[in-house]
Scaffold this motif. Structure first.
Motif, mmCIF file in Angstrom:
data_model
loop_
_atom_site.group_PDB
_atom_site.id
_atom_site.type_symbol
_atom_site.label_atom_id
_atom_site.label_comp_id
_atom_site.label_asym_id
_atom_site.label_seq_id
_atom_site.Cartn_x
_atom_site.Cartn_y
_atom_site.Cartn_z
ATOM 1 N N UNK A 205 20.296 1.284 -0.289
ATOM 2 C CA UNK A 205 19.807 2.334 0.601
ATOM 3 C C UNK A 205 19.901 3.683 -0.094
ATOM 4 N N UNK A 206 18.802 4.444 -0.028
ATOM 5 C CA UNK A 206 18.789 5.825 -0.513
ATOM 6 C C UNK A 206 18.563 6.729 0.701
ATOM 7 N N UNK A 207 19.627 7.348 1.227
ATOM 8 C CA UNK A 207 19.504 8.182 2.435
ATOM 9 C C UNK A 207 19.311 9.650 2.082
ATOM 10 N N UNK A 208 18.083 10.143 2.168
ATOM 11 C CA UNK A 208 17.834 11.531 1.779
ATOM 12 C C UNK A 208 16.489 11.989 2.305
ATOM 13 N N UNK A 209 16.415 13.272 2.625
ATOM 14 C CA UNK A 209 15.111 13.868 2.913
ATOM 15 C C UNK A 209 14.266 13.824 1.655
ATOM 16 N N UNK A 210 12.970 13.680 1.817
ATOM 17 C CA UNK A 210 12.075 13.584 0.667
ATOM 18 C C UNK A 210 11.804 14.979 0.114
ATOM 19 N N UNK A 211 12.792 15.505 -0.617
ATOM 20 C CA UNK A 211 12.711 16.832 -1.224
ATOM 21 C C UNK A 211 12.915 16.694 -2.726
ATOM 22 N N UNK A 212 12.408 17.676 -3.484
ATOM 23 C CA UNK A 212 12.361 17.512 -4.933
ATOM 24 C C UNK A 212 13.731 17.323 -5.566
ATOM 25 N N UNK A 213 14.772 18.032 -5.085
ATOM 26 C CA UNK A 213 16.061 17.956 -5.757
ATOM 27 C C UNK A 213 16.836 16.682 -5.452
ATOM 28 N N UNK A 214 16.342 15.867 -4.538
ATOM 29 C CA UNK A 214 17.031 14.615 -4.212
ATOM 30 C C UNK A 214 16.819 13.530 -5.267
#
Length: 382
Positions: A205-214
């Motif tokens: 699981x990759x839990x993160x908002x889809x933002x560039x720094x993630x």
């Protein structure tokens, strides 16, 4: 003999952000102690986020807004001084730039100590933004304690504003969150099936908002190497955002449509973590103290994450998880494969992560550290 502490908690505004939403667990945790906290916004009420106000209201937290729109507002200091004096507070705790710039001189005028907390990693600024941050740093350095929520945050501010000598009152104090719902447990078969797209393979699981720094593209580019070792493994991207189209194109270009699952924004994250074999966060920059890693740790997840920002404060490499270099698809693949290949390693690291989350990153632990700091700032011996 112990004594009660009355604290005025100041924040720039009740906007929607990390610092603002952390107020709720802090205040709730204080109710089981002798620390009482009143929460006040420097800015006008019309600057507040409805969502943040709803979070605070749901927690039974009353708020006030002082209506100050700018630092040079002639009513700013008198209004804040009056607030401190009328509330008879023992200490003032300011969060974010505008609050601390005003809080330190106002508290001094009333003869009360001030404590300040920075919630971000310093980055290059220009113009008025640079001026505002420098003022906040100067004010905080004159307070009893300037607190930084990660070592990366403190180090970044030192490199920017105090390159020759770090002030003695600059300390690291990790934030805490409400981890009561993030406990280890059995996976819900339905949730696991959703994450794995109906397959029986391992779930990462990759839990993160889809933002560039993630760094989500790093994980996608690493996935062919993971699939080579674990052909049925699924990468479950848990989140959403404006980069979703770009990420879906990358998945398609790499022919990974059957093993990278876009599961959307979830409201059942404790169950998501329990259903994961590994949690991965490949951030490339900008991270201070990512809450998702504290949540995953509390739920006893095995974690692979990039060695960037405040992540090493949460994930102790080799003890509570594995770290890899930011931007390294090979490093990510190696860490994930190592964890997928060793059930006992995942169990051991997950258990250690869960224990550390409770002793270091819970709201209860945070409040205990704050109480000690408040007493020291007030000149009361431990």
């Amino acid at each position: 003999m112990t004594r009660g502490i009355s604290a005025l908690v100041l924040i720039d505004a009740f906007r929607m952000g990390g610092a603002e939403t952390l107020l709720a667990p802090m205040i709730v945790a204080s109710r089981d102690t002798d620390v009482t906290m009143d929460v006040v916004s420097i800015s006008p009420a019309d600057w507040n986020s409805e969502k943040t106000m709803a979070i605070l209201a749901d927690a039974g937290i009353a708020t006030r807004s002082l209506g100050i729109r700018r630092l040079l507002d002639p009513v700013a200091l008198p209004r804040l001084v009056k607030t401190i004096r009328q509330g008879r507070y023992d200490i003032v705790h300011a969060h974010l730039e505008m609050a601390m710039t005003l809080a330190v001189p106002a508290a001094a005028l009333v003869g009360r100590p001030a404590v300040c907390t920075f919630h971000h990693v310093a980055r290059p600024l220009q113009g008025r933004a640079a001026w505002r941050e420098r003022l906040a740093v100067e004010a905080a350095t004159r307070s009893r304690r300037a607190l930084f929520v990660s070592e990366a945050s403190r180090r970044s501010f030192a490199e920017t504003y105090r390159p020759n000598r770090m002030p003695k009152n600059w300390e690291v104090m990790h934030n805490g969150i409400d981890i009561s719902n993030f406990s280890p447990g059995q996976a819900d078969p339905r949730v696991r099936s959703e994450l794995a797209a109906g397959t029986q393979g391992p779930v990462v699981v990759l839990p993160a908002a889809f933002r560039d720094f993630k760094g989500i593209p790093v994980a996608i580019k690493a996935w062919p190497a993971v699939k080579q070792r674990f052909p049925t493994a699924v990468l479950a991207l848990t989140g959403g955002g404006e980069l979703e189209g770009e990420l879906r194109r990358l998945v398609a270009d790499l022919g990974l449509g059957d093993s990278v699952n876009f599961v959307g924004v979830r409201t059942d994250m404790p169950e998501v973590y329990r259903a994961a074999d590994v949690v991965v966060l490949p951030s490339t920059h900008g991270e201070n103290l990512p809450t998702v890693l504290i949540e995953a740790s509390a739920t006893a997840c095995a974690i692979a994450a990039s060695r960037v920002g405040g992540i090493p404060d949460i994930v102790l490499d080799g003890a509570t998880g594995l770290l890899f270099e930011p931007g390294s698809a090979d490093g990510l693949a190696e860490a994930v494969c190592r964890l997928l290949d060793d059930v006992e390693l995942r169990r051991r690291m997950g258990a250690a992560a869960s224990e550390r989350a409770r002793t270091e990153f819970s709201a209860t632990a945070w409040l205990a550290r704050l109480r000690t700091t408040y007493l020291e700032a007030m000149g009361v011996p431990r």
